[in-house]
Motif scaffolding. Structure first.
Motif, PDB file in Angstrom:
ATOM      1  N   GLU A  44       0.867  -1.176   0.000  1.00 42.36           N
ATOM      2  CA  GLU A  44       0.000   0.000   0.000  1.00 42.36           C
ATOM      3  C   GLU A  44       0.902   1.224   0.000  1.00 42.36           C
ATOM      4  OE1 GLU A  44      -2.712  -0.252   3.313  1.00 42.36           O
ATOM      5  OE2 GLU A  44      -3.356  -2.273   2.761  1.00 42.36           O
ATOM      6  N   TYR A  46       0.956   5.390   0.736  1.00 44.45           N
ATOM      7  CA  TYR A  46       0.302   6.595   1.237  1.00 44.45           C
ATOM      8  C   TYR A  46       1.290   7.748   1.228  1.00 44.45           C
ATOM      9  CZ  TYR A  46      -3.081   3.213   2.940  1.00 44.45           C
ATOM     10  OH  TYR A  46      -3.989   2.193   3.020  1.00 44.45           O
ATOM     11  N   ARG A  47       1.010   8.754   0.454  1.00 49.78           N
ATOM     12  CA  ARG A  47       1.885   9.931   0.328  1.00 49.78           C
ATOM     13  C   ARG A  47       3.350   9.514   0.194  1.00 49.78           C
ATOM     14  NH1 ARG A  47      -0.621  14.402   4.397  1.00 49.78           N
ATOM     15  NH2 ARG A  47      -2.266  15.143   3.046  1.00 49.78           N
ATOM     16  N   GLY A  48       3.589   8.574  -0.688  1.00 50.17           N
ATOM     17  CA  GLY A  48       4.963   8.201  -0.995  1.00 50.17           C
ATOM     18  C   GLY A  48       5.568   7.184  -0.051  1.00 50.17           C
ATOM     19  N   ALA A  49       4.874   6.867   1.056  1.00 48.47           N
ATOM     20  CA  ALA A  49       5.395   5.862   1.986  1.00 48.47           C
ATOM     21  C   ALA A  49       4.792   4.510   1.627  1.00 48.47           C
ATOM     22  CB  ALA A  49       5.044   6.248   3.415  1.00 48.47           C
ATOM     23  N   TYR A  51       3.985   0.671   2.289  1.00 51.97           N
ATOM     24  CA  TYR A  51       3.813  -0.295   3.365  1.00 51.97           C
ATOM     25  C   TYR A  51       3.577  -1.675   2.769  1.00 51.97           C
ATOM     26  CZ  TYR A  51       3.003   3.981   5.964  1.00 51.97           C
ATOM     27  OH  TYR A  51       3.135   5.224   6.500  1.00 51.97           O
TER      28      TYR A  51
ATOM     29  N   PHE B  60      -9.880  15.522   8.934  1.00 53.60           N
ATOM     30  CA  PHE B  60      -8.821  15.382   7.927  1.00 53.60           C
ATOM     31  C   PHE B  60      -7.585  14.747   8.569  1.00 53.60           C
ATOM     32  CE2 PHE B  60      -5.233  17.451   5.529  1.00 53.60           C
ATOM     33  CZ  PHE B  60      -5.445  16.815   4.322  1.00 53.60           C
ATOM     34  N   MET B  64      -5.974  10.286   9.257  1.00 51.84           N
ATOM     35  CA  MET B  64      -4.614   9.926   8.832  1.00 51.84           C
ATOM     36  C   MET B  64      -3.770   9.310   9.938  1.00 51.84           C
ATOM     37  SD  MET B  64      -3.200  12.672   6.074  1.00 51.84           S
ATOM     38  CE  MET B  64      -3.890  14.200   6.655  1.00 51.84           C
ATOM     39  N   PRO B 232       4.936   0.181   9.966  1.00 53.87           N
ATOM     40  CA  PRO B 232       3.863   0.743   9.122  1.00 53.87           C
ATOM     41  C   PRO B 232       2.936   1.666   9.921  1.00 53.87           C
ATOM     42  CG  PRO B 232       4.020  -1.640   8.843  1.00 53.87           C
ATOM     43  CD  PRO B 232       4.893  -1.276  10.005  1.00 53.87           C
ATOM     44  N   MET B 233       2.705   2.845   9.414  1.00 51.73           N
ATOM     45  CA  MET B 233       1.798   3.791  10.074  1.00 51.73           C
ATOM     46  C   MET B 233       0.808   4.353   9.059  1.00 51.73           C
ATOM     47  SD  MET B 233       4.583   5.841  12.387  1.00 51.73           S
ATOM     48  CE  MET B 233       5.693   4.963  13.483  1.00 51.73           C
ATOM     49  N   PRO B 234       0.091   3.483   8.369  1.00 49.19           N
ATOM     50  CA  PRO B 234      -0.846   3.985   7.360  1.00 49.19           C
ATOM     51  C   PRO B 234      -2.045   4.665   8.019  1.00 49.19           C
ATOM     52  CG  PRO B 234      -1.090   1.623   7.604  1.00 49.19           C
ATOM     53  CD  PRO B 234       0.068   2.019   8.458  1.00 49.19           C
ATOM     54  N   PRO B 235      -2.716   5.535   7.287  1.00 48.94           N
ATOM     55  CA  PRO B 235      -3.919   6.176   7.817  1.00 48.94           C
ATOM     56  C   PRO B 235      -4.934   5.115   8.239  1.00 48.94           C
ATOM     57  CG  PRO B 235      -3.307   7.108   5.697  1.00 48.94           C
ATOM     58  CD  PRO B 235      -2.447   5.907   5.896  1.00 48.94           C
ATOM     59  N   LEU B 299      -6.056   9.652  -1.080  1.00 47.61           N
ATOM     60  CA  LEU B 299      -5.322  10.571  -0.211  1.00 47.61           C
ATOM     61  C   LEU B 299      -4.628  11.638  -1.050  1.00 47.61           C
ATOM     62  CD1 LEU B 299      -4.405  11.353   2.629  1.00 47.61           C
ATOM     63  CD2 LEU B 299      -2.503   9.748   2.403  1.00 47.61           C
ATOM     64  N   SER B 303      -5.286  15.635  -0.756  1.00 51.71           N
ATOM     65  CA  SER B 303      -4.109  16.407  -0.342  1.00 51.71           C
ATOM     66  C   SER B 303      -3.842  17.523  -1.344  1.00 51.71           C
ATOM     67  CB  SER B 303      -2.875  15.510  -0.247  1.00 51.71           C
ATOM     68  OG  SER B 303      -3.099  14.435   0.630  1.00 51.71           O
ATOM     69  N   THR B 340       5.846  13.682  -0.764  1.00 51.03           N
ATOM     70  CA  THR B 340       6.160  12.274  -1.005  1.00 51.03           C
ATOM     71  C   THR B 340       7.659  12.019  -1.197  1.00 51.03           C
ATOM     72  OG1 THR B 340       5.888  12.439  -3.406  1.00 51.03           O
ATOM     73  CG2 THR B 340       3.931  11.881  -2.124  1.00 51.03           C
ATOM     74  N   HIS B 344      10.880  12.064   2.671  1.00 54.38           N
ATOM     75  CA  HIS B 344      11.581  10.785   2.807  1.00 54.38           C
ATOM     76  C   HIS B 344      13.074  10.954   2.562  1.00 54.38           C
ATOM     77  CE1 HIS B 344       7.739   9.015   3.364  1.00 54.38           C
ATOM     78  NE2 HIS B 344       7.321   9.402   2.175  1.00 54.38           N
ATOM     79  N   LEU B 352       1.769  14.362   9.404  1.00 59.60           N
ATOM     80  CA  LEU B 352       0.653  14.539   8.468  1.00 59.60           C
ATOM     81  C   LEU B 352       0.959  15.619   7.425  1.00 59.60           C
ATOM     82  CD1 LEU B 352      -2.198  14.372  11.162  1.00 59.60           C
ATOM     83  CD2 LEU B 352      -1.024  12.487  10.030  1.00 59.60           C
ATOM     84  N   ASP B 353       2.240  15.880   7.202  1.00 59.61           N
ATOM     85  CA  ASP B 353       2.699  16.784   6.140  1.00 59.61           C
ATOM     86  C   ASP B 353       2.240  18.232   6.298  1.00 59.61           C
ATOM     87  OD1 ASP B 353       4.230  14.878   4.622  1.00 59.61           O
ATOM     88  OD2 ASP B 353       2.323  13.953   4.103  1.00 59.61           O
TER      89      ASP B 353
END
Lengths: 112, 445
Positions: A44, A46-49, A51, B60, B64, B232-235, B299, B303, B340, B344, B352-353
């Motif tokens: 998956e 999400y914003r370029g990350a 997982y 919002f 996330m 992993p820390m997905p929304p 997303l 965004s 994105t 990184h 949350l950017d």
């Protein structure tokens, strides 16, 4: 008696249940599980990350049946759970030594 | 904002061009009555801007974070709303909008910070007036801006800050960073950035660059979340995020079209360019993501929309529809890369950017506001020199970046040394909802 454990895709459950009922299976147990085989999960983003999700949601179906029902039951599960795409799951068959219905104390095939 | 919507800003810009001290024309054109149409719109716009924080931003951001931290984010937005409301009454409005000691073209202490003559809203009565609306409505409208700005910052340190530290940070940051910048841009003749000729119609500099830079500093000071970037820390619920972004889009009409402080052509144009820039930025992010990652994400499109809303904010009073289209597309694509790739590559954990979307889109918007205000590029500002206004905007951005970065750093270090900024490892692992509030967002069994 045989004990069938089938790992299937969650959305195939209704079809599998119906197919098993049609071949005379009277009861079954379903558990929500997670796992992977050759599919090895999915990714998956999400914003370029990215997982990697190793463990995909599946259902574990457990059925106890008489020996002579085995072929029909396996075919029923295969027919209903097969989409032809990776991740359809697996069927495991093992010997079942004893079954007892708690309420009536019936044993073995009578207890199924 | 406020003044350029009517007569003062064009006068200021013109004065800047001819090299004289700004001749604020506000007094000459000062309205003499309360207009019910203007008042009705400003009451509505004010409610819209409050809607942006609770529930817009709360949802919002809430969608996330991980499920174990949802309530903490909703709580932070709600608590900031309450805290800033009281601080605004006590001294916030006075420090931001008091014109005590200010003189057009003269730089003194009151060019940077308002006086104390409006503390506790002194002088406010049902009959007091700001242009054509009751002053109470203007006080309330501006309060909703002061509420959302510190609330925006929480996205940078989501999932790891102590609630007590959050309250102290929000109060101090509002006082030391936000109120002076709002005063320097919006308080009229004699204000530092206003006199420089910086155009910031609805708060691109005051709100978004200010909050975005503070967010970057905050996430650097407080450190990365445990396990970032390996765990992993997905929304946990992108549905909330889409609903929150949609409420932000709606509320932003109050933010931008309300900044005309009137129900007039300027408000109408602000609404139109807001819609165009937002749509363009949503599509810009979408296209960039589709090309780079091979698929359009939900997303991503929301965004992008937020990036467009941010970018058009300073320009909403002066850019034309064509300019808004360009502004939105540019902001959408740039913010896609900042959120994105840049994050990184540099390795900071802006959860949350806040920096990647608000600061970057705010800077893009503030800079492009200069050229796009020019009638030569379809704008409606009294700007003849495209490059000249770009330089003024650059000075405004540079000043705000330094102001916000330095003072935010001081506040954060101060809190870290005294109270401690961060929850302990166990609390972070359990999640802030249970650890700090002893409540869960979801009781599903």
């Amino acid at each position: 008696m045989k004990w069938i454990t089938a790992i299937i895709k969650p959305f195939t459950l209704d079809d599998v249940r119906q197919a098993l009922t049609e071949v005379g299976v009277t009861g079954m147990t379903v558990t929500e599980v997670k796992g992977f085989g050759r599919q090895h999960g999915h990714t998956e983003l999400y914003r370029g990350a990215e997982y990697v999700v190793d463990f995909l949601p599946k259902l574990k179906l457990e059925v106890a049946i008489a020996d002579e029902q085995l072929d029909q039951a396996v075919e029923a599960i295969m027919g209903a759970a097969r989409t032809g795409k990776i991740g359809d799951g697996k069927i495991f068959v093992s010997e079942l030594e004893q079954a007892i219905r708690i309420r009536t104390q019936e044993v073995d095939v009578d207890a199924l | 904002m406020r003044f350029d919507a009517r007569s003062a800003r064009p006068a200021l810009a013109l004065a800047a061009l001819v090299g004289t001290s700004p001749a604020w024309a506000q007094a000459a054109a000062a309205p003499t009555h309360i207009d019910s149409g203007d008042t009705a719109w400003m009451l509505t716009a004010t409610a819209f801007v409050l809607l942006m924080t609770i529930p817009g931003l709360a949802l919002f951001y809430g969608g996330m974070v991980r499920a174990k931290n949802l309530l903490s984010v909703l709580m932070q937005c709600f608590a900031i709303t309450a805290l800033v409301t009281v601080l605004w009454l006590l001294y916030g409005f006075s420090l931001a909008f008091s014109t005590e000691g200010m003189h057009a073209g003269m730089t003194n202490l009151h060019s940077f910070i308002g006086g104390l003559d409006r503390v506790l809203l002194a002088g406010l009565t049902p009959d007091s007036r700001y242009q054509t609306v009751p002053e109470s409505v203007f006080v309330m409208f501006q309060m909703t801006f002061a509420i959302i700005t510190p609330a925006l910052i929480i996205g940078a340190f989501a999932e790891r800050m102590k609630f007590s530290a959050l309250l102290w940070f929000s109060g101090l940051w509002l006082t030391i960073v936000y109120l002076p910048v709002a005063h320097m841009v919006w308080s009229g003749p004699g204000s530092f950035l206003g006199d420089l000729g910086v155009i910031d119609f609805a708060g691109g500099t005051v709100v978004h660059i200010n909050a975005g830079i503070a967010g970057l500093i905050a996430c650097l000071v407080i450190g990365k979340r445990r396990g970032y970037p390996n765990v992993p820390m997905p929304p946990h619920n992108l549905g909330y995020t889409v609903m929150g972004a949609s409420l932000l889009w709606l509320g932003w009409f109050g933010f931008n079209a309300g900044s005309a402080v009137a129900a007039n052509g300027s408000a109408g144009m602000a609404m139109l360019v807001t819609q165009i820039a937002t749509a363009a930025a949503a599509l810009g992010w979408l296209a960039a993501e589709w090309i780079v990652h091979g698929r359009p994400s939900v997303l991503g499109i929301v965004s992008g929309a937020v990036a467009g809303l941010v970018a058009v904010t300073p320009a909403a009073g002066t850019a034309g529809p064509g300019g808004a289209l360009v502004l939105g597309l540019v902001a959408g694509v740039i913010c896609f890369f900042s959120a994105t790739r840049l994050k990184h590559k540099l390795g900071y954990d802006d959860s949350l950017d806040v920096f990647g979307v608000h600061a970057i889109a705010g800077i893009v918007g503030a800079l492009l506001t200069g050229p796009l205000a020019s009638p030569k590029l379809g704008g409606f500002g009294a700007v003849e020199s495209v490059w000249g206004q770009l330089w003024i905007q650059t000075k405004g951005v540079g000043f705000t970046v330094i102001w916000s970065a330095v003072l935010s750093l001081v506040i954060l270090k101060l809190i870290d040394w005294t109270l401690g900024l961060r929850v302990d490892d166990e609390q972070e692992l359990i999640g802030l909802d249970i650890a700090l509030h002893e409540e869960k967002a979801y009781n599903l069994s």
